[in-house]
Design a protein around this motif. Structure first.
Motif, PDB file in Angstrom:
ATOM      1  N   PRO A 149      33.605  41.892  61.864  1.00  0.00           N
ATOM      2  CA  PRO A 149      33.644  41.129  60.603  1.00  0.00           C
ATOM      3  C   PRO A 149      33.739  42.006  59.366  1.00  0.00           C
ATOM      4  O   PRO A 149      34.210  41.550  58.332  1.00  0.00           O
ATOM      5  CB  PRO A 149      32.326  40.334  60.630  1.00  0.00           C
ATOM      6  CG  PRO A 149      31.448  41.060  61.613  1.00  0.00           C
ATOM      7  CD  PRO A 149      32.365  41.646  62.617  1.00  0.00           C
ATOM      8  N   ASP A 150      33.301  43.256  59.461  1.00  0.00           N
ATOM      9  CA  ASP A 150      33.354  44.150  58.305  1.00  0.00           C
ATOM     10  C   ASP A 150      34.714  44.831  58.159  1.00  0.00           C
ATOM     11  O   ASP A 150      34.955  45.532  57.175  1.00  0.00           O
ATOM     12  CB  ASP A 150      32.270  45.233  58.407  1.00  0.00           C
ATOM     13  CG  ASP A 150      30.864  44.639  58.312  1.00  0.00           C
ATOM     14  OD1 ASP A 150      30.735  43.542  57.725  1.00  0.00           O
ATOM     15  OD2 ASP A 150      29.919  45.264  58.820  1.00  0.00           O
ATOM     16  N   LEU A 151      35.580  44.635  59.130  1.00  0.00           N
ATOM     17  CA  LEU A 151      36.903  45.254  59.066  1.00  0.00           C
ATOM     18  C   LEU A 151      37.708  44.612  57.942  1.00  0.00           C
ATOM     19  O   LEU A 151      37.681  43.398  57.745  1.00  0.00           O
ATOM     20  CB  LEU A 151      37.626  45.059  60.393  1.00  0.00           C
ATOM     21  CG  LEU A 151      38.884  45.908  60.652  1.00  0.00           C
ATOM     22  CD1 LEU A 151      38.538  47.378  60.682  1.00  0.00           C
ATOM     23  CD2 LEU A 151      39.516  45.491  61.983  1.00  0.00           C
ATOM     24  N   ALA A 152      38.419  45.458  57.179  1.00  0.00           N
ATOM     25  CA  ALA A 152      39.221  44.949  56.065  1.00  0.00           C
ATOM     26  C   ALA A 152      40.221  43.914  56.565  1.00  0.00           C
ATOM     27  O   ALA A 152      40.657  43.947  57.722  1.00  0.00           O
ATOM     28  CB  ALA A 152      39.950  46.099  55.379  1.00  0.00           C
ATOM     29  N   LYS A 153      40.570  42.982  55.686  1.00  0.00           N
ATOM     30  CA  LYS A 153      41.486  41.912  56.070  1.00  0.00           C
ATOM     31  C   LYS A 153      42.850  42.020  55.394  1.00  0.00           C
ATOM     32  O   LYS A 153      43.737  41.214  55.655  1.00  0.00           O
ATOM     33  CB  LYS A 153      40.859  40.547  55.736  1.00  0.00           C
ATOM     34  CG  LYS A 153      39.593  40.237  56.512  1.00  0.00           C
ATOM     35  CD  LYS A 153      39.845  40.222  58.004  1.00  0.00           C
ATOM     36  CE  LYS A 153      38.628  39.742  58.783  1.00  0.00           C
ATOM     37  NZ  LYS A 153      37.542  40.726  58.802  1.00  0.00           N
ATOM     38  N   SER A 154      43.048  42.990  54.521  1.00  0.00           N
ATOM     39  CA  SER A 154      44.346  43.154  53.878  1.00  0.00           C
ATOM     40  C   SER A 154      45.122  44.276  54.559  1.00  0.00           C
ATOM     41  O   SER A 154      44.531  45.232  55.074  1.00  0.00           O
ATOM     42  CB  SER A 154      44.183  43.466  52.390  1.00  0.00           C
ATOM     43  OG  SER A 154      43.758  44.803  52.191  1.00  0.00           O
ATOM     44  N   ILE A 155      46.440  44.143  54.551  1.00  0.00           N
ATOM     45  CA  ILE A 155      47.293  45.148  55.190  1.00  0.00           C
ATOM     46  C   ILE A 155      47.119  46.534  54.565  1.00  0.00           C
ATOM     47  O   ILE A 155      46.975  47.529  55.296  1.00  0.00           O
ATOM     48  CB  ILE A 155      48.767  44.720  55.149  1.00  0.00           C
ATOM     49  CG1 ILE A 155      48.981  43.493  56.028  1.00  0.00           C
ATOM     50  CG2 ILE A 155      49.682  45.863  55.597  1.00  0.00           C
ATOM     51  CD1 ILE A 155      48.678  43.722  57.503  1.00  0.00           C
ATOM     52  N   PRO A 156      47.118  46.679  53.218  1.00  0.00           N
ATOM     53  CA  PRO A 156      46.941  48.023  52.643  1.00  0.00           C
ATOM     54  C   PRO A 156      45.627  48.678  53.066  1.00  0.00           C
ATOM     55  O   PRO A 156      45.586  49.868  53.379  1.00  0.00           O
ATOM     56  CB  PRO A 156      46.967  47.770  51.128  1.00  0.00           C
ATOM     57  CG  PRO A 156      47.778  46.523  50.978  1.00  0.00           C
ATOM     58  CD  PRO A 156      47.416  45.683  52.160  1.00  0.00           C
ATOM     59  N   GLU A 157      44.540  47.886  53.083  1.00  0.00           N
ATOM     60  CA  GLU A 157      43.239  48.446  53.473  1.00  0.00           C
ATOM     61  C   GLU A 157      43.218  48.808  54.947  1.00  0.00           C
ATOM     62  O   GLU A 157      42.659  49.834  55.346  1.00  0.00           O
ATOM     63  CB  GLU A 157      42.128  47.448  53.154  1.00  0.00           C
ATOM     64  CG  GLU A 157      41.868  47.248  51.676  1.00  0.00           C
ATOM     65  CD  GLU A 157      40.849  46.165  51.415  1.00  0.00           C
ATOM     66  OE1 GLU A 157      39.830  46.454  50.766  1.00  0.00           O
ATOM     67  OE2 GLU A 157      41.074  45.017  51.860  1.00  0.00           O
ATOM     68  N   LEU A 158      43.826  47.948  55.770  1.00  0.00           N
ATOM     69  CA  LEU A 158      43.870  48.238  57.207  1.00  0.00           C
ATOM     70  C   LEU A 158      44.746  49.444  57.498  1.00  0.00           C
ATOM     71  O   LEU A 158      44.443  50.236  58.385  1.00  0.00           O
ATOM     72  CB  LEU A 158      44.395  47.018  57.967  1.00  0.00           C
ATOM     73  CG  LEU A 158      43.402  45.866  58.151  1.00  0.00           C
ATOM     74  CD1 LEU A 158      44.119  44.636  58.651  1.00  0.00           C
ATOM     75  CD2 LEU A 158      42.284  46.265  59.102  1.00  0.00           C
ATOM     76  N   ALA A 159      45.835  49.578  56.743  1.00  0.00           N
ATOM     77  CA  ALA A 159      46.706  50.742  56.929  1.00  0.00           C
ATOM     78  C   ALA A 159      45.962  52.023  56.609  1.00  0.00           C
ATOM     79  O   ALA A 159      46.080  53.030  57.319  1.00  0.00           O
ATOM     80  CB  ALA A 159      47.942  50.609  56.040  1.00  0.00           C
ATOM     81  N   ASP A 160      45.169  51.978  55.542  1.00  0.00           N
ATOM     82  CA  ASP A 160      44.386  53.150  55.157  1.00  0.00           C
ATOM     83  C   ASP A 160      43.323  53.449  56.205  1.00  0.00           C
ATOM     84  O   ASP A 160      43.100  54.600  56.582  1.00  0.00           O
ATOM     85  CB  ASP A 160      43.740  52.910  53.793  1.00  0.00           C
ATOM     86  CG  ASP A 160      42.991  54.132  53.290  1.00  0.00           C
ATOM     87  OD1 ASP A 160      43.639  55.168  53.056  1.00  0.00           O
ATOM     88  OD2 ASP A 160      41.757  54.056  53.139  1.00  0.00           O
ATOM     89  N   PHE A 161      42.667  52.394  56.723  1.00  0.00           N
ATOM     90  CA  PHE A 161      41.607  52.574  57.710  1.00  0.00           C
ATOM     91  C   PHE A 161      42.159  53.105  59.029  1.00  0.00           C
ATOM     92  O   PHE A 161      41.521  53.914  59.703  1.00  0.00           O
ATOM     93  CB  PHE A 161      40.891  51.240  57.946  1.00  0.00           C
ATOM     94  CG  PHE A 161      39.757  51.315  58.929  1.00  0.00           C
ATOM     95  CD1 PHE A 161      38.533  51.856  58.557  1.00  0.00           C
ATOM     96  CD2 PHE A 161      39.912  50.859  60.230  1.00  0.00           C
ATOM     97  CE1 PHE A 161      37.484  51.933  59.467  1.00  0.00           C
ATOM     98  CE2 PHE A 161      38.869  50.937  61.143  1.00  0.00           C
ATOM     99  CZ  PHE A 161      37.659  51.469  60.752  1.00  0.00           C
ATOM    100  N   SER A 162      43.338  52.638  59.407  1.00  0.00           N
ATOM    101  CA  SER A 162      43.892  53.024  60.708  1.00  0.00           C
ATOM    102  C   SER A 162      44.642  54.334  60.682  1.00  0.00           C
ATOM    103  O   SER A 162      45.105  54.814  61.720  1.00  0.00           O
ATOM    104  CB  SER A 162      44.831  51.917  61.231  1.00  0.00           C
ATOM    105  OG  SER A 162      45.926  51.742  60.360  1.00  0.00           O
ATOM    106  N   ARG A 163      44.774  54.935  59.496  1.00  0.00           N
ATOM    107  CA  ARG A 163      45.425  56.242  59.420  1.00  0.00           C
ATOM    108  C   ARG A 163      44.547  57.276  60.105  1.00  0.00           C
ATOM    109  O   ARG A 163      43.330  57.260  59.974  1.00  0.00           O
ATOM    110  CB  ARG A 163      45.651  56.634  57.951  1.00  0.00           C
ATOM    111  CG  ARG A 163      46.495  57.877  57.774  1.00  0.00           C
ATOM    112  CD  ARG A 163      46.769  58.164  56.301  1.00  0.00           C
ATOM    113  NE  ARG A 163      45.556  58.534  55.600  1.00  0.00           N
ATOM    114  CZ  ARG A 163      45.026  57.842  54.590  1.00  0.00           C
ATOM    115  NH1 ARG A 163      45.596  56.745  54.163  1.00  0.00           N
ATOM    116  NH2 ARG A 163      43.920  58.247  54.005  1.00  0.00           N
TER     117      ARG A 163
END
Length: 284
Positions: free
Chosen positions: A173-187
């Motif tokens: 549930p704490d994982l970001a829900k926007s593509i830019p934030e997820l892209a940054d997190f998954s880098r």
């Protein structure tokens, strides 16, 4: 431990000023030694690195420059660290790529007699990755509780990947829900890569940098001034086409900025100066 030891084994972890093995320094060192008879002893010390701690490292470790300012340097602690480790084998998490090389650099930097060779190295991260599958099938089983039945069919694999992604969003549930934030997190890591291969980086103000070799960390613009031939070498060398494309675009941007600068400087010249410049041009 269910482990057969013939000599001491030391598990270690280092907190450092940054992630550059060659340049960064230790700010905290922790060692746990296990003897062949099962006895354990611990060693943990904060270290004054004598260089600034990066902002990223301070945020991750909670250790600031002020907190280690009065601590002993590695050189002052080296003898007791070496004595605690002795001839023990060493282990850690991602230690073969980071902790052990950093420790070796620290000892070499002060010309200490401690020898890093003639011992065995256990990397717990590598054991984890080899023992637990990191495949799409393993992820599908873990997140969706379903076995993959048609692996390596492109459409099926894509559907499975989407299902895994949906399950991750539900599970965390704490994982970001926007593509830019997820892209940054998954880098991977904290590096701001400009190309997919990681050969080019990018500064916060948008300048492209080299991310490897002798010019690592330097901007393409600076290297174009100090070693103009480096660009040509990269164009001829075996680098990915996408990397070359981005580097070529950056060089074009640099050339355009230089042209605009010259034009701006010329616009501020007096008529006499412009005539003098033209005369010099014709003389050549």
């Amino acid at each position: 431990m269910n482990l057969s030891l013939t000599r001491n084994f030391v598990m270690l972890d280092l907190e450092t000023t940054g992630l550059d093995v060659a340049k960064d320094r230790i700010i905290e060192i922790a060692l746990i030694k296990t003897t062949p008879t099962g006895e354990q002893s611990e060693y943990c010390k904060r270290v004054n690195p004598t260089i600034p701690i990066s902002k990223e490292s301070a945020e991750i470790t909670g250790i600031t420059d002020e907190m280690v300012a009065t601590e002993p340097t590695f050189e002052q602690l080296a003898d007791e660290i070496a004595a605690f480790i002795g001839d023990a084998d060493l282990g850690g998490y991602n230690s073969n790529k980071f902790d052990i090389p950093v420790l070796a650099e620290e000892f070499l930097r002060i010309s200490h007699s401690f020898k890093i060779n003639d011992r065995k190295f256990i990397d717990v991260q590598n054991i984890f990755h080899k023992m637990e599958q990191r495949t799409l099938a393993a992820a599908y089983q873990f997140y969706c509780k379903e076995p993959m039945e048609n692996a390596h069919n492109a459409l099926y694999d894509t559907k499975v990947t989407l299902d895994v992604f949906k399950a991750q969003l539900e599970r965390y549930p704490d994982l970001a829900k926007s593509i830019p934030e997820l892209a940054d997190f998954s880098r991977q890591g904290n590096q701001e890569w400009h190309d997919f291969a990681g050969r080019l980086g990018k500064t916060k103000d948008g300048q492209v940098t080299y991310n490897f070799g002798k010019h690592k960390g330097k901007t393409v613009a600076d290297v174009a001034e100090s070693e103009p031939g480096y660009f040509g070498w990269m164009m001829d060398a075996d680098f990915p086409l996408y990397t070359k494309q981005l580097l070529r675009e950056e060089m074009e941007r640099i050339k355009q900025k230089r042209k605009e600068k010259r034009e701006d400087e010329n616009s501020n010249l007096s008529i006499e100066d412009k005539l003098a410049a033209l005369q010099n041009k014709f003389k050549k």
